[in-house]
Motif scaffolding. Structure first.
Motif, PDB file in Angstrom:
ATOM      1  N   SER A   1     -20.243   0.609   9.329  1.00 27.24           N
ATOM      2  CA  SER A   1     -20.406   1.858  10.069  1.00 27.24           C
ATOM      3  C   SER A   1     -19.149   2.205  10.868  1.00 27.24           C
ATOM      4  CB  SER A   1     -21.599   1.746  11.021  1.00 27.24           C
ATOM      5  OG  SER A   1     -21.649   2.850  11.892  1.00 27.24           O
ATOM      6  N   MET A   2     -18.787   3.461  10.807  1.00 33.11           N
ATOM      7  CA  MET A   2     -17.646   3.948  11.579  1.00 33.11           C
ATOM      8  C   MET A   2     -17.957   3.879  13.076  1.00 33.11           C
ATOM      9  SD  MET A   2     -15.712   7.626  11.078  1.00 33.11           S
ATOM     10  CE  MET A   2     -15.180   7.242   9.416  1.00 33.11           C
ATOM     11  N   LYS A   3     -19.205   4.081  13.416  1.00 28.00           N
ATOM     12  CA  LYS A   3     -19.595   4.044  14.820  1.00 28.00           C
ATOM     13  C   LYS A   3     -19.409   2.648  15.410  1.00 28.00           C
ATOM     14  CE  LYS A   3     -23.010   7.725  14.249  1.00 28.00           C
ATOM     15  NZ  LYS A   3     -24.449   8.087  14.287  1.00 28.00           N
ATOM     16  N   GLU A   4     -19.528   1.624  14.570  1.00 25.94           N
ATOM     17  CA  GLU A   4     -19.375   0.249  15.040  1.00 25.94           C
ATOM     18  C   GLU A   4     -17.987  -0.299  14.757  1.00 25.94           C
ATOM     19  OE1 GLU A   4     -22.525  -2.092  13.471  1.00 25.94           O
ATOM     20  OE2 GLU A   4     -24.096  -0.743  14.200  1.00 25.94           O
ATOM     21  N   LYS A   5     -17.048   0.574  14.395  1.00 23.53           N
ATOM     22  CA  LYS A   5     -15.644   0.206  14.178  1.00 23.53           C
ATOM     23  C   LYS A   5     -15.468  -0.828  13.052  1.00 23.53           C
ATOM     24  CE  LYS A   5     -14.889   2.796  17.731  1.00 23.53           C
ATOM     25  NZ  LYS A   5     -14.475   4.202  17.505  1.00 23.53           N
ATOM     26  N   ARG A   6     -16.284  -0.693  12.003  1.00 21.58           N
ATOM     27  CA  ARG A   6     -16.170  -1.616  10.872  1.00 21.58           C
ATOM     28  C   ARG A   6     -15.904  -0.873   9.559  1.00 21.58           C
ATOM     29  NH1 ARG A   6     -21.302  -5.571  11.609  1.00 21.58           N
ATOM     30  NH2 ARG A   6     -22.372  -3.567  11.517  1.00 21.58           N
ATOM     31  N   TYR A   7     -15.495   0.376   9.678  1.00 25.88           N
ATOM     32  CA  TYR A   7     -15.230   1.229   8.520  1.00 25.88           C
ATOM     33  C   TYR A   7     -13.851   0.861   7.975  1.00 25.88           C
ATOM     34  CZ  TYR A   7     -15.086   5.842   6.095  1.00 25.88           C
ATOM     35  OH  TYR A   7     -15.034   6.868   5.178  1.00 25.88           O
ATOM     36  N   SER A   8     -13.808  -0.014   6.948  1.00 28.16           N
ATOM     37  CA  SER A   8     -12.523  -0.524   6.488  1.00 28.16           C
ATOM     38  C   SER A   8     -12.581  -0.931   5.027  1.00 28.16           C
ATOM     39  CB  SER A   8     -12.101  -1.733   7.324  1.00 28.16           C
ATOM     40  OG  SER A   8     -12.982  -2.818   7.088  1.00 28.16           O
ATOM     41  N   LYS A   9     -11.416  -1.094   4.445  1.00 28.72           N
ATOM     42  CA  LYS A   9     -11.293  -1.553   3.064  1.00 28.72           C
ATOM     43  C   LYS A   9     -11.870  -2.956   2.924  1.00 28.72           C
ATOM     44  CE  LYS A   9      -7.703  -3.157  -0.108  1.00 28.72           C
ATOM     45  NZ  LYS A   9      -6.238  -3.325  -0.293  1.00 28.72           N
ATOM     46  N   GLU A  10     -11.584  -3.835   3.894  1.00 26.82           N
ATOM     47  CA  GLU A  10     -12.057  -5.208   3.815  1.00 26.82           C
ATOM     48  C   GLU A  10     -13.583  -5.269   3.810  1.00 26.82           C
ATOM     49  OE1 GLU A  10      -8.020  -4.938   4.912  1.00 26.82           O
ATOM     50  OE2 GLU A  10      -9.770  -4.084   5.959  1.00 26.82           O
ATOM     51  N   CYS A  11     -14.209  -4.455   4.661  1.00 25.99           N
ATOM     52  CA  CYS A  11     -15.669  -4.437   4.704  1.00 25.99           C
ATOM     53  C   CYS A  11     -16.231  -3.886   3.400  1.00 25.99           C
ATOM     54  CB  CYS A  11     -16.155  -3.601   5.886  1.00 25.99           C
ATOM     55  SG  CYS A  11     -17.939  -3.668   6.154  1.00 25.99           S
ATOM     56  N   ALA A  12     -15.579  -2.859   2.859  1.00 30.34           N
ATOM     57  CA  ALA A  12     -16.022  -2.268   1.589  1.00 30.34           C
ATOM     58  C   ALA A  12     -15.966  -3.300   0.466  1.00 30.34           C
ATOM     59  CB  ALA A  12     -15.153  -1.064   1.245  1.00 30.34           C
ATOM     60  N   GLU A  13     -14.914  -4.109   0.441  1.00 31.74           N
ATOM     61  CA  GLU A  13     -14.777  -5.115  -0.614  1.00 31.74           C
ATOM     62  C   GLU A  13     -15.816  -6.227  -0.452  1.00 31.74           C
ATOM     63  OE1 GLU A  13     -10.735  -6.401  -0.827  1.00 31.74           O
ATOM     64  OE2 GLU A  13     -10.031  -4.506  -1.703  1.00 31.74           O
ATOM     65  N   ASP A  14     -16.212  -6.515   0.775  1.00 29.14           N
ATOM     66  CA  ASP A  14     -17.289  -7.488   0.990  1.00 29.14           C
ATOM     67  C   ASP A  14     -18.598  -6.970   0.394  1.00 29.14           C
ATOM     68  OD1 ASP A  14     -15.657  -9.288   2.258  1.00 29.14           O
ATOM     69  OD2 ASP A  14     -16.177  -8.627   4.288  1.00 29.14           O
ATOM     70  N   VAL A  15     -18.843  -5.674   0.571  1.00 31.74           N
ATOM     71  CA  VAL A  15     -20.052  -5.069  -0.004  1.00 31.74           C
ATOM     72  C   VAL A  15     -19.995  -5.125  -1.527  1.00 31.74           C
ATOM     73  CG1 VAL A  15     -21.417  -2.960  -0.204  1.00 31.74           C
ATOM     74  CG2 VAL A  15     -20.390  -3.563   1.990  1.00 31.74           C
ATOM     75  N   MET A  16     -18.843  -4.820  -2.093  1.00 35.34           N
ATOM     76  CA  MET A  16     -18.702  -4.849  -3.549  1.00 35.34           C
ATOM     77  C   MET A  16     -18.931  -6.259  -4.092  1.00 35.34           C
ATOM     78  SD  MET A  16     -15.637  -2.156  -4.485  1.00 35.34           S
ATOM     79  CE  MET A  16     -14.465  -2.597  -3.218  1.00 35.34           C
TER      80      MET A  16
END
Length: 625
Positions: free
Chosen positions: A308-323
């Protein structure tokens, strides 16, 4: 004119330059009574509420004599609830307040549908809900009836008949509003990865989470063809090198998105949103190549929760963890995205800009979020059951899939890849929980033991009873009848390797104390490592004392025993002698003391008495010995 306005104007110019247009989606309105008004007209479907796609309503029209603009709530308890066997269709006037507010007050007054008569002669337009108004808070999402705008002339004719006390009956029909050209429904969803754009962002993300189960059933069964889309625009050539365009655009100003915080100096930038929009497009494309197109719904849902952007976790690294959690090929997705920094066209985003412009029966996409079903823009509340009904209306009769015939959702997303959630395979404990709206990743409670974590990559047993379930997720091993564990019941969380082992608590390795010279350091000792400990032996017949790490004699010599006997005999003799000396010395002392005391209390009057006393005392002394 500032840059943001310039970009907005540019997007309008771009659309206009290719004969773009906004299409008003319509439903038919047939007047059944009175006979003199029998006709079929069009009504512009409102962009809120719930149109009855695939169905119709027959009702009696009522025009309020007072408060026909419906900007204030009507007096009384549902004054327009049906007085006849037919439901009430309330006719209101345009003007003075929001369309949505009129319909809300009509619903509160008991109407089954609302018709709003235009105040001027003009082509029909789409009634939309207010974008940024505190007046809208609380009621727009509660509107559950359909509504439509009708032409001024049609509204005037209905009012005239009602003034004559005639029974005006109309049929609102949405069966022709949704085309059904074949046995498969094709639909698109124009959305955005940004979760900081207000009410509309929350609306579209809630829809994705709630509709995911239905969408995946339809897609897996081959009943639908779904495609996600994202809106971007380009930066004017004159502004490409400006800090504003650099922060909002990628590929040298070709693809832009607004700054989430509307502040170019802090927080996330517009280009961050474009990056993620592009990534989500490629997730769908790559998943579709492996016949797993429905995984897009899982990715977007999980990304919104975990990144979430609101929680300051909107990033490429977080996206790759989801993938990774969804078993998506990251390398292929990166190849699809291309180089966002390059001064070249991006094939994926260029296609999106071209598709934004309306073609055929579909108008331009100018509102986010927008749902397009069989090339017709869906109007109404973006809500799970309403959208499902609209999609089902796009099938030919008798070709409806089972999900359209029942509101039940029979699926379990946790059966495939555990829904992308955390799982301890050793104990079969999982964070995946299937619900009516789809799976959620939430650390569970098992046998009274609470697991804590994010539910996606980690869950850890918490509390003193955690060691009873799979050893609290910690390392444990048994060899040769010995068991060692890294879980301690005295600690509420965490794992720690026991003494003689090293590791992080999830894996522990035996320490070779002999090799590390941490044990058996005594002179002449030999060390042998064992699992979970060590054995130390002394040379000769010496005995090893582990606590002091020393060797001592196991059996004493004869001389040692003789010396010990002599010492013990000497100590015993000295004790006896001391006792005898003590006893007789004390008795002598006590006798003298007694005589001294007796002489004070028995005075001697003459010699005879003295002898008599002596005779009496002497036997006493003798008898006491």
């Amino acid at each position: 004119m500032n840059l943001m306005i310039a970009l907005s104007v540019l997007s309008v110019i771009l659309v206009s330059s290719v004969n773009a247009r906004f299409v008003v989606e319509k439903s038919s309105i047939t007047v059944l009574s009175p006979l003199g008004l029998r006709s079929k007209r069009d009504g512009a479907i409102g962009n809120f509420g719930i149109p009855d796609y695939g169905g119709f309503i027959v009702g009696s029209v009522i025009y309020p004599g007072k408060g026909s603009h419906a900007c204030q709530a009507f007096e009384g308890d549902k004054p327009f609830k049906p007085q006849f066997p037919r439901p009430t269709i309330l006719l209101l006037d345009r003007g003075e307040c929001y369309f949505a507010l009129k319909v809300w007050h009509g619903q509160q007054a008991g109407a089954a549908a609302v018709l709003v008569a235009d105040s001027i002669d003009e082509p029909l337009l789409t009634m939309d809900s207010p974008q940024e108004s505190t007046d809208a808070d609380g009621y727009i999402e509660k509107i559950g009836i359909p509504s439509a705008l009708i032409e001024k002339s049609f509204g005037d004719s209905l009012k005239e008949a009602l003034n004559k006390k005639e029974d005006v009956v109309v049929r609102l029909d949405w069966r022709e509003s949704m085309p059904h050209p074949d046995e498969r429904v094709e639909y698109e969803f124009w959305t955005n990865s940004n979760d900081e754009c207000g009410v509309r962002c929350e609306e579209q993300m809630n829809f994705v989470k709630n509709f995911k189960g239905h969408a995946q059933i339809l897609e897996r069964g081959g009943y639908t063809l779904f495609t996600p889309h994202y809106i971007t625009w380009y930066c004017p050539e004159a502004f490409v090198l400006s800090s504003q365009c650099k922060s909002q655009c990628i590929n040298h100003g070709r693809y832009c998105a607004p700054d989430p915080e509307k502040d170019f100096g802090e927080g996330y930038q517009g280009k961050d949103v474009v990056y993620e929009n592009l990534r989500q497009l490629c997730v769908h494309r790559v998943a579709n190549e492996s016949n797993r197109s429905w995984v897009w719904w899982d990715y977007v849902t999980d990304f919104h929760i975990r990144c979430s952007m609101k929680e300051k976790r909107y990033s490429k690294e977080c996206a790759e963890d989801v993938m990774k959690s969804l078993d998506l090929p990251i390398k292929k997705i990166k190849t699809c995205m291309g180089d966002p920094e390059a001064d070249v066209e991006n094939k994926v985003l260029k296609t999106e800009q071209e598709l934004q412009v309306g073609r055929g029966s579909r108008g331009d996409v100018t509102i986010l979020p927008t749902l397009v079903i069989n090339n017709v823009q869906y109007r109404g509340k973006l809500e799970r059951t309403s959208v499902l009904k609209a999609i089902c209306a796009g099938f030919k009769e008798t070709t409806d899939p089972p999900v359209c015939l029942s509101g039940d959702l029979e699926t379990n997303e946790c059966l495939e890849r555990n829904g992308g959630c955390w799982q301890d395979r050793n104990s079969n404990v999982t964070a995946c929980k299937d619900t009516f709206r789809g799976k959620v990743c939430e650390c569970p409670i098992v046998k009274g033991v609470q697991y804590k974590g994010d539910g996606y990559t980690s869950c850890e047993a918490f509390g003193p009873a955690r060691c009873t379930i799979n050893n609290g997720g910690c390392w444990s091993e048994t060899r040769n009848g010995l068991t060692f564990s890294a879980c301690s019941e005295t600690k509420v969380n965490g794992c720690q390797c026991p003494h003689s082992f090293s590791g992080d608590g999830h894996t522990c390795e035996d320490i070779n104390e002999c090799k590390e010279r941490s044990a058996c350091q005594c002179d002449g000792c030999t060390c042998k490592n064992t699992w979970g400990g060590y054995d130390c032996k002394c040379k000769g017949n010496l005995l090893y004392i582990k606590e002091q790490d020393v060797c001592i004699e196991r059996n004493g010599s004869k001389i040692g025993w003789f010396l010990t006997f002599v010492i013990l005999a000497t100590v015993a003799g000295a004790g006896i002698a001391g006792y005898i000396f003590y006893k007789y010395r004390l008795r002598s002392y006590m006798d003298s003391e007694v005589m001294a005391i007796m002489s004070q209390y028995m005075p001697l009057d003459n010699h005879r008495d003295s002898i008599q006393v002596q005779d009496e005392v002497e036997p006493l002394r003798q008898g006491s010995v």
